[in-house]
Design an enzyme around this catalytic site. Structure first.
Site, short mmCIF file in Angstrom:
data_model
loop_
_atom_site.label_atom_id
_atom_site.label_comp_id
_atom_site.label_asym_id
_atom_site.label_seq_id
_atom_site.Cartn_x
_atom_site.Cartn_y
_atom_site.Cartn_z
N GLU A 117 -6.68 3.89 -5.51
CA GLU A 117 -7.88 4.27 -4.76
C GLU A 117 -8.30 5.65 -5.24
O GLU A 117 -7.56 6.63 -5.10
CB GLU A 117 -7.57 4.32 -3.26
CG GLU A 117 -8.83 4.58 -2.46
CD GLU A 117 -8.58 5.08 -1.05
OE1 GLU A 117 -9.45 4.88 -0.19
OE2 GLU A 117 -7.50 5.67 -0.80
N ASP A 128 0.84 -1.18 0.00
CA ASP A 128 0.00 0.00 0.00
C ASP A 128 0.89 1.25 0.00
O ASP A 128 1.61 1.50 0.97
CB ASP A 128 -0.86 -0.05 1.28
CG ASP A 128 -2.15 0.71 1.14
OD1 ASP A 128 -2.16 1.72 0.44
OD2 ASP A 128 -3.14 0.30 1.79
N HIS A 186 -11.01 -1.51 4.65
CA HIS A 186 -10.73 -1.12 6.04
C HIS A 186 -11.32 0.24 6.39
O HIS A 186 -11.15 0.70 7.52
CB HIS A 186 -9.22 -1.13 6.27
CG HIS A 186 -8.55 -0.07 5.45
ND1 HIS A 186 -8.35 -0.18 4.09
CD2 HIS A 186 -8.07 1.15 5.80
CE1 HIS A 186 -7.78 0.92 3.65
NE2 HIS A 186 -7.60 1.75 4.66
N ASP A 187 -11.95 0.91 5.42
CA ASP A 187 -12.57 2.22 5.69
C ASP A 187 -14.09 2.15 5.76
O ASP A 187 -14.75 3.20 5.75
CB ASP A 187 -12.21 3.23 4.58
CG ASP A 187 -10.74 3.63 4.60
OD1 ASP A 187 -10.14 3.64 5.69
OD2 ASP A 187 -10.22 3.95 3.52
N ASP A 196 -2.85 4.74 -2.43
CA ASP A 196 -3.80 5.44 -1.58
C ASP A 196 -4.20 6.79 -2.21
O ASP A 196 -3.32 7.53 -2.68
CB ASP A 196 -3.11 5.69 -0.23
CG ASP A 196 -4.06 6.13 0.86
OD1 ASP A 196 -5.00 5.37 1.15
OD2 ASP A 196 -3.87 7.23 1.43
O1 TEU Z 1 -8.79 6.67 2.47
C1 TEU Z 1 -9.28 7.62 1.58
C2 TEU Z 1 -10.47 8.34 1.94
O2 TEU Z 1 -10.98 9.09 1.10
C3 TEU Z 1 -11.03 8.26 3.32
O3 TEU Z 1 -11.25 9.55 3.74
C4 TEU Z 1 -12.29 7.49 3.36
O4 TEU Z 1 -13.28 8.09 2.58
C5 TEU Z 1 -12.76 7.43 4.79
O5 TEU Z 1 -11.74 6.89 5.55
C6 TEU Z 1 -13.98 6.56 4.95
O6 TEU Z 1 -14.26 6.39 6.31
C7 TEU Z 1 -7.45 6.33 2.42
C8 TEU Z 1 -7.19 5.15 3.31
O7 TEU Z 1 -7.86 4.03 2.81
C9 TEU Z 1 -7.58 5.52 4.71
O8 TEU Z 1 -7.46 4.43 5.59
C10 TEU Z 1 -6.68 6.65 5.13
O9 TEU Z 1 -7.08 7.11 6.39
C11 TEU Z 1 -6.71 7.81 4.14
O10 TEU Z 1 -6.60 7.39 2.79
C12 TEU Z 1 -5.54 8.73 4.38
O11 TEU Z 1 -4.35 8.09 4.01
#
Ligand code: TEU
Length: 560
Positions: free
Chosen positions: A261, A104, A335-336, A211
């Site tokens: 992403e 990642d 994971h989000d 990311d």
């Molecule tokens: O997430 C991208 C992102 O747009 C996040 O704001 C997402 O919409 C939000 O977490 C949903 O709850 C990426 C990663 O996947 C995330 O884990 C990181 O926190 C973020 O980038 C910053 O690197």
């Protein structure tokens, strides 16, 4: 016949990826945090499931303010996750099982603990040019820094600008205040990052996930946004394609398993990012299907998913990406996000839980694209049912818990209910391996609590049960590998016979497949069809013709 490059579709469409959120996967050394050796210890389980790639979330040196998405050193491993020897061992053992690793790459920002930012803070002009810094209005002080360079919001709440008295400058942070955004206009930044890719490629990794990579190209000037939070000025920015081509070329990753992403993106942009002739990425993650349970555009709300909207989102991305030669990653969670069996299915009874946890992958696994499973999804893991805000760890969730109360006037209980439904920590509780203490994840209390149902919902029980959700995922993966129509067939959404039903067809030559999914606990009318062999279904017995049973997901095939 599918439009576009058929060989590429077979290559990408026959693969299945599995996301590991390392902190919560498996703890090998009894410190309550998952680690690299913990992944190695579970490779046989992953091989049995049948996945081809493991995307592992960041395990690089980090203060862990944002779960490792705040990287302080891209080429070294944080001791909490293990050592470089552990990593080499993981690569070797995964390779023996035909599994490739995807790392990642968090290249939009670094941690404020990164050496580059530390040098910038100390006044080194070379490293100040690595970040997006702006001068303050005259007379700025720590207590009274004046007006920020623009009114943009951080994605985690609050302003996207922070004033640094040490530098006497503002710095941009689209995410947490501890995550300063990098300046991609600076060629030195680009070549440093390309070198990171070559470093890990040489160590034997087979792919990369990037990311928020469609946010890397910022405008030259920072205008106030009077219509939104600023994202329209930096999302899918002017130079993203060029920067991705550069990473691909100088990072020497063209043709590898890569996925970007893409936050708040468009189909048109994702076509460019993923079509092979552009030499950017193999595929794109887009998140529009997670907007179907927003309320008036607000993600921090609790509502049932709007299924007609979900169908339209899948339809447009599937049909339009296919027509123009783009490639989708398909997925229900990461994971989000909260757990899909709570969010899109029904986990209120054991029966509806099991039925819906099997229907959901029927819907996505048979689409055109590369499916991604998020750890525990193959078991049907649910939101954990936390009862207090103290059980949450995530910076974003805790910020919004307060914003909802302080700025939006919600009561404590209302704000908590939304967190308990939508927080990304719902997907970050430890993988439920067995029914022993801490669900077999660790021998000590984990960094975040275990879901309440681990005594019956766990990997040990499901691996032993040929009717489990796990066994059903195994069948779906095997099916994708066996059927070219799933890998490379064209895709076309058929009219839904009812609002709660999503149905689509895949075709290849004269072979046709019809997939139908009922997103409700009631019977629904099915698409009119005759004959056809059941390719897979979450019901063993055939149902009455013309009807879909509660949470039914069935695929029929007519072979040429
Ligand atoms: O997430 C991208 C992102 O747009 C996040 O704001 C997402 O919409 C939000 O977490 C949903 O709850 C990426 C990663 O996947 C995330 O884990 C990181 O926190 C973020 O980038 C910053 O690197």
């Amino acid at each position: 016949m599918a439009i576009g490059n058929n060989e590429r579709a077979i290559e990408l469409g026959s693969k299945v990826a599995y996301e590991i959120y390392i902190r919560s996967f498996n703890d090998s050394n009894g410190d309550g945090v998952g680690d690299l050796a913990g992944i190695t210890a579970r490779l046989d389980y992953l091989a049995e499931l049948g996945v081809d790639y493991l995307w592992i979330t960041p395990f690089f040196v980090s203060p862990l303010k944002d779960g490792g998405y705040d990287v302080a050193d891209y080429c070294n491993i944080d001791p909490v996750f293990g050592t470089m020897d552990d990593f080499d061992e993981l690569v070797r053992e995964a390779d023996k099982r035909g599994i490739g690793l995807m790392l990642d790459m968090v290249f939009n920002h670094t941690s404020d603990q990164h050496e580059w930012f530390q040098k910038a803070l100390a006044g080194d002009p070379k490293y100040q040019a690595y970040y997006l810094l702006q001068d303050p209005e005259p007379g700025a002080t720590a207590d009274n820094p004046g007006k920020a360079p623009s009114n943009w919001d951080s994605k985690f709440g609050g302003s996207a600008w922070e004033f640094s008295p040490q530098m006497n400058k503002w710095y941009l942070h689209l995410y947490d205040v501890s995550q300063p955004d990098l300046n991609w206009r600076n060629p030195e930044v680009r070549s440093e990052l390309a070198a990171v890719l070559r470093f890990w490629k040489e160590k034997g990794v087979k792919g990369f996930r990037f990311d928020v990579v469609n946010n890397i190209s910022k405008p030259e000037t920072f205008e106030d946004d009077f219509e939104g939070d600023g994202r329209r000025f930096y999302t899918d920015g002017e130079h993203v394609d060029e920067y991705l081509q550069l990473l691909s070329r100088e990072g020497e990753i063209d043709g590898m398993m890569t996925v970007g992403e893409m936050s708040s993106t468009t189909i048109e942009h994702c076509i460019e990012y993923s079509k092979p002739e552009n030499h950017e990425l193999a595929m794109a993650f887009s998140f529009h299907h997670f907007r179907v349970d927003n309320v008036n555009g607000n993600r921090w709300a609790k509502a049932k998913a709007n299924i007609p909207m979900l169908r339209e989102t899948f339809r447009s991305w599937q049909e339009e990406m296919t027509a123009a030669g783009g490639w989708n990653a398909v997925f229900w969670t990461c994971h989000d996000q909260p757990r899909p069996s709570t969010r899109f299915g029904d986990d209120t009874t054991r029966e509806s839980w099991e039925r819906s946890a099997k229907m959901l992958p029927v819907c996505t696994f048979l689409l055109r694209g590369t499916p991604y499973i998020y750890q525990g999804e193959e078991l049907g893991m649910t939101n954990p049912g936390f009862t207090s805000i103290d059980q949450y760890r995530d910076v974003e969730s805790i910020n919004y818990y307060h914003i909802m109360q302080d700025e939006q006037g919600l009561s404590e209980q209302e704000a908590f209910d939304i967190i308990a439904y939508k927080s990304r920590d719902n997907g970050r509780t430890p993988v439920q391996w067995d029914d022993s203490a801490y669900a077999g994840f660790s021998t000590v209390e984990p960094w975040i609590g275990v879901g309440g149902n681990y005594t019956w919902l766990n990997a040990k029980a499901e691996v032993a049960d040929e009717n489990s959700v796990f066994a059903f995922f195994k069948r779906l993966i095997a099916l994708r590998k066996a059927e070219e129509i799933i890998q490379a067939g064209d895709v076309h959404f058929v009219e839904s016979p009812a609002a709660q039903v999503i149905a689509y067809e895949r075709t290849m030559g004269d072979t046709r497949m019809l997939v139908q999914c009922n997103f409700s606990g009631d019977e629904q009318p099915a698409v009119a069809s005759e004959g056809g062999e059941v390719l897979i279904s979450n019901y063993d017995e055939p149902g009455a013709s013309g009807t879909l049973r509660p949470w039914e997901g069935t695929a029929l095939i007519w072979r040429a």
